[in-house]
Design an enzyme around this catalytic site. Structure first.
Site, PDB file in Angstrom:
ATOM      1  N   ASN A 100      27.756 129.822 -86.274  1.00  0.00           N
ATOM      2  CA  ASN A 100      26.514 130.593 -86.391  1.00  0.00           C
ATOM      3  C   ASN A 100      26.304 131.546 -85.217  1.00  0.00           C
ATOM      4  OD1 ASN A 100      25.876 128.752 -84.386  1.00  0.00           O
ATOM      5  ND2 ASN A 100      23.889 128.169 -85.230  1.00  0.00           N
ATOM      6  N   ASP A 174      15.928 125.961 -91.838  1.00  0.00           N
ATOM      7  CA  ASP A 174      17.307 125.650 -91.463  1.00  0.00           C
ATOM      8  C   ASP A 174      17.964 124.680 -92.446  1.00  0.00           C
ATOM      9  OD1 ASP A 174      17.564 127.112 -88.977  1.00  0.00           O
ATOM     10  OD2 ASP A 174      16.162 125.692 -88.126  1.00  0.00           O
TER      11      ASP A 174
END
Length: 412
Positions: A100, A174
């Site tokens: 990420n 998330d």
């Protein structure tokens, strides 16, 4: 534990905080060997205890365990030549890479999709982004507070017009991103096993939020005031899908999306049969100009009975509802425990805490073991040894700072 579908699959993760690590954690639950590569200082999620009102104790780190259960950890300084060489040896053994980082640092480090695909064509690359990989804002930093809640159309519109925006819950967006990415990675992994060709799977917080609100976002294009969020609650097109306060101060969410079907049943159940076919409120098309009046009436009615009284009445008429639970009651919810939502984790410091399982269960696989997340560098030596490094070479890597061993104080 046998019979897990991803046994034999190796996942290498270089990710921080929640979304991408959560994807890798789910893959670990499915039987994959997940190796988390952390920098010398570790994943920042190891140190967010104050944000969550917890003591800072690496032996009892519920947030880190939630996103990293079942993994092993190697800690490398990949900016060093020796640390980067160890990373490349590890990537050469991987089926899946999860990351990420923002795109500019990825490209500078040579860990972008194009570079890795050329080296490792079978590798599946799962990538979490704040705003996606294209467009003017693709390089902005993204968290669920910003890219998901705020810009994604949740924080501003989804509130009563006269109230403050909601208090955001860390990790809400998330976790949705994580499961979206897991779905894509599993599809790409199937393709890679069939064709020998990996793929680049991208999921963003921004797009995931837009997907979550897409039904009403699309409907808003027609201009009806019942879709122009934020709004006063009485403007909603169907008042039978709202949350109402009861006489004892609890909140009850009713869910009767088929207004014309449920309205007469509810009116009779509430003891107002004369309203069941009242032309001001029924059918639904007649309600629209009278919404404010009806909303005031039903709000007052719900305050006349306790939550328990309403539950019994709604149950007796098979009308759908749920109490708006607070977290203390949710942690004790018998249905949640019976359906394996929770796991009681015993920590080496003697404490027991309730942790949450990912929401996908398998009959044949059964419940995967819930193992705590690894301590920083806990398996550094073991993983380097598996990659072919001698004991002497491993000691030299640790001595030079290219690799980091676990803090001896954390040994149980």
């Amino acid at each position: 534990m046998g019979n897990r579908p991803l046994e034999g699959i190796r996942v290498v993760e270089m990710a921080t905080f929640i979304a991408a690590p959560c994807t890798a954690r789910f893959l670990a639950d499915l039987g994959a060997e997940v190796i988390k590569v952390e920098p010398p200082m570790g994943d920042p999620l190891r140190y967010t205890a104050v944000n969550e009102g917890r003591p800072l104790d690496q032996k009892e780190n519920t947030s880190y365990d939630l996103e990293n259960a079942g993994k092993t950890c190697i800690s490398l300084n990949t900016k060093s030549e020796e640390g980067r060489e160890a990373l490349e040896k590890l990537l050469a053994t991987a089926d899946v890479f999860i990351c990420n980082w923002r795109q500019s640092p990825l490209k500078r480090a040579g860990l972008d999709w194009d570079t890795l695909h050329e080296k490792y064509p079978k590798l599946v690359y799962g990538y979490v982004s704040g705003y996606g990989e294209k467009g003017p804002d693709k390089d902005l930093p993204g968290f669920d507070f910003t890219a998901f809640y705020a810009r994604g159309g949740i924080l501003g519109p989804l509130r009563d017009k006269n109230s403050l925006p909601m208090l955001t819950v860390q990790g809400f967006g998330d976790h949705q991103v994580a499961m979206n990415l897991a779905a894509g990675v599993l599809a790409a992994l199937f393709k890679a096993k069939m064709t020998g060709e990996g793929d680049h799977v991208v999921v963003s917080l921004f797009h995931s939020a837009i997907w979550d609100i897409s039904l009403m976002l699309q409907a808003s294009q027609y201009g009806a005031d019942s879709t122009q969020y934020p709004m006063e609650r009485w403007k909603l097109g169907n008042p039978l899908v709202l949350c109402y306060e009861t006489a004892d101060g609890q909140w009850l969410q009713i869910a009767m999306p088929q207004y014309d079907r449920h309205y007469p049943i509810l009116m009779n159940a509430m003891g107002y049969p004369e309203l069941a076919d009242d032309a001001r409120y029924y059918p639904q098309k007649n309600l629209i100009p009278n919404r404010e009046e009806f909303s005031a009436w039903i709000t007052a009615e719900f305050k006349k009975k306790t939550c328990d009284e309403w539950c019994k009445l709604l149950d007796a008429n098979d009308l759908p509802y749920a109490i708006a639970q607070e977290w203390d009651s949710l942690l004790e919810d018998k249905q949640a425990w019976a359906s394996d939502c929770f796991y009681e984790m015993s920590y080496s410091n003697g404490n027991k805490r309730t942790l949450v399982r990912p929401p996908v269960l398998f009959d044949q696989m059964g419940l995967p073991p819930y193992e705590r997340g690894p301590y920083l560098g806990e398996q550094t030596k073991d993983i380097l040894g598996e990659l072919g490094y001698s004991a002497e070479a491993i000691d030299e890597l640790i001595k030079s700072g290219a690799a980091i061993d676990m803090d001896p104080a954390l040994r149980d």
